[in-house]
Design a protein around this motif. Structure first.
Motif, mmCIF file in Angstrom:
data_model
loop_
_atom_site.group_PDB
_atom_site.id
_atom_site.type_symbol
_atom_site.label_atom_id
_atom_site.label_comp_id
_atom_site.label_asym_id
_atom_site.label_seq_id
_atom_site.Cartn_x
_atom_site.Cartn_y
_atom_site.Cartn_z
ATOM 1 N N PRO A 217 -0.019 -41.579 43.759
ATOM 2 C CA PRO A 217 -0.897 -42.235 42.820
ATOM 3 C C PRO A 217 -1.212 -41.555 41.791
ATOM 4 O O PRO A 217 -1.110 -40.727 41.199
ATOM 5 C CB PRO A 217 -2.120 -42.192 43.889
ATOM 6 C CG PRO A 217 -2.037 -40.885 44.415
ATOM 7 C CD PRO A 217 -0.423 -40.809 44.561
ATOM 8 N N ARG A 218 -1.640 -42.724 40.663
ATOM 9 C CA ARG A 218 -1.913 -42.381 39.178
ATOM 10 C C ARG A 218 -3.192 -42.059 39.329
ATOM 11 O O ARG A 218 -4.180 -42.413 39.640
ATOM 12 C CB ARG A 218 -1.852 -43.545 38.417
ATOM 13 C CG ARG A 218 -0.259 -43.949 38.268
ATOM 14 C CD ARG A 218 -0.064 -45.226 37.239
ATOM 15 N NE ARG A 218 1.192 -45.608 37.144
ATOM 16 C CZ ARG A 218 1.684 -46.610 36.156
ATOM 17 N NH1 ARG A 218 0.475 -47.372 35.526
ATOM 18 N NH2 ARG A 218 2.780 -47.003 36.294
ATOM 19 N N ARG B 247 -7.794 -34.653 46.404
ATOM 20 C CA ARG B 247 -6.568 -35.035 46.152
ATOM 21 C C ARG B 247 -6.158 -36.251 47.314
ATOM 22 O O ARG B 247 -6.549 -36.192 48.411
ATOM 23 C CB ARG B 247 -5.577 -33.783 46.799
ATOM 24 C CG ARG B 247 -5.822 -32.545 45.954
ATOM 25 C CD ARG B 247 -5.283 -31.260 46.555
ATOM 26 N NE ARG B 247 -5.637 -30.156 45.692
ATOM 27 C CZ ARG B 247 -6.547 -29.345 45.832
ATOM 28 N NH1 ARG B 247 -7.343 -29.528 46.748
ATOM 29 N NH2 ARG B 247 -7.048 -28.118 45.038
ATOM 30 N N PRO B 248 -5.301 -37.248 46.589
ATOM 31 C CA PRO B 248 -5.157 -38.551 47.114
ATOM 32 C C PRO B 248 -4.383 -38.153 48.577
ATOM 33 O O PRO B 248 -4.675 -39.074 49.636
ATOM 34 C CB PRO B 248 -4.213 -39.365 46.340
ATOM 35 C CG PRO B 248 -4.661 -38.736 44.860
ATOM 36 C CD PRO B 248 -5.005 -37.175 45.127
#
Length: 318
Positions: A66-67, A80-81
């Motif tokens: 992910p951005r 954190r994703p």
């Protein structure tokens, strides 16, 4: 271990400390039955750790990175994703045992007594998995500001219950949530986005881990500071069912729009096996609601052929 009801002192602890771990609230036999359904949502720890890349691609495809506007350092707390890579939303596939846990009488009873009303809505329900080695799961201290448009209030009538039902045993090596009593966090605004360890070491010193056996329920208030910690057990994993409740009418509180899954066959099967009080938790109109008439009942019987509509018909005819 059999299911039980929360004790009065556990309700009091939720009110006075802001959180409580209710050990063994749901029977381990019911948790183990639901594990069969969980295997239709996530790989087992053994399957995942035998081939992490292969299992990820099998279940999730090839998730892109992910951005993010900010990349957290590898060490230390962060959001954190990858911490939330593995999750599944209600209704769940399988036998229906996992779906029934969402309306388990022991859990609903706790929410009713904690919030002092029987007119509740289940506004968040999903399962999550963590596997060792995916990422650093440690987070900074925070409150869950993503459940409401408004800052949390401590007045009892405006509270809601956020809860995790443990679907696996949770111990020091499998990332038990760390929480701080509202007594120890007094004076700190719960609207603070996050608090890093160096900014408030006293708050971190006051945190306590919520370790417990499967079937335990961790429940906390929206103004409670808490955080995830890393999953350190080699080959380890942790599985939770998120179930959060609010009093009816609190439209500023929300998380999932469950009506978007109304066409799911798993929802239909769940609804057809549910009592009016269980369906009401999802906003389904109860017997006696002014929306009901003979025509709507007939249409509802076609949508849910196996749902016993006798309570609705009786209320209409009374």
């Amino acid at each position: 271990m059999s299911a039980r009801l929360a004790r009065d002192e556990e309700i009091t602890a939720w009110h006075e400390d802001g959180w409580v771990l209710i050990e063994g609230l749901v029977g381990t036999d019911q948790i183990d039955d639901a594990t069969l359904d969980l295997r239709e949502v996530f790989p087992t720890p053994e399957q995942y750790h035998a081939d992490p890349a292969g299992e990820t691609e099998k279940w999730l495809g090839r998730p892109s990175s992910p951005r993010e506007s900010y990349v957290w350092p590898a060490a230390g707390p962060g959001f954190r994703p990858e911490q939330h890579r593995w999750h599944g939303e209600f209704p769940f596939p399988g036998t229906g045992a996992l779906n029934r846990l969402c309306v388990h009488r022991s859990i609903v009873d706790f929410a009713e007594r904690a919030l002092q009303t029987t007119d509740l809505r289940l506004y968040q329900v999903h399962v999550s998995a963590k596997y060792a080695g995916i990422t650093n799961y440690e987070q900074p201290m925070h409150t869950d500001r993503n459940h409401s448009w408004l800052p949390p209030l401590a007045e009892p009538r405006w509270l809601h219950v956020e809860a995790f039902l443990y679907l696996s045993d949770v111990h020091d090596g499998t990332a038990p949530t760390h929480l701080v009593s509202v007594r120890d966090s007094a004076g700190r605004p719960p609207t603070t986005p996050l608090i890093m360890p160096g900014a408030d070491p006293e708050l971190y010193a006051a945190e306590r881990p919520a370790a417990g056996v499967r079937g335990s329920l961790l429940a906390y208030r929206p103004d409670v500071f808490h955080r995830a910690v890393d999953l350190t057990e080699p080959g380890g994993a942790r599985f939770l069912l998120n179930v959060s409740f609010k009093p009816a009418g609190q439209d500023w509180v929300g998380y999932h729009a469950l009506q978007s899954r109304a066409n799911s066959l798993h929802w239909v099967a769940f609804a057809e096996e549910s009592a009016p009080t269980e369906l009401a938790l999802f906003g389904f109109p109860p017997p006696g609601h002014p929306i009901w008439d003979t025509e709507l009942l007939e249409a509802t019987s076609q949508r849910y052929p196996k749902l016993d509509l006798a309570p609705w018909r009786a209320a209409l005819n009374s």
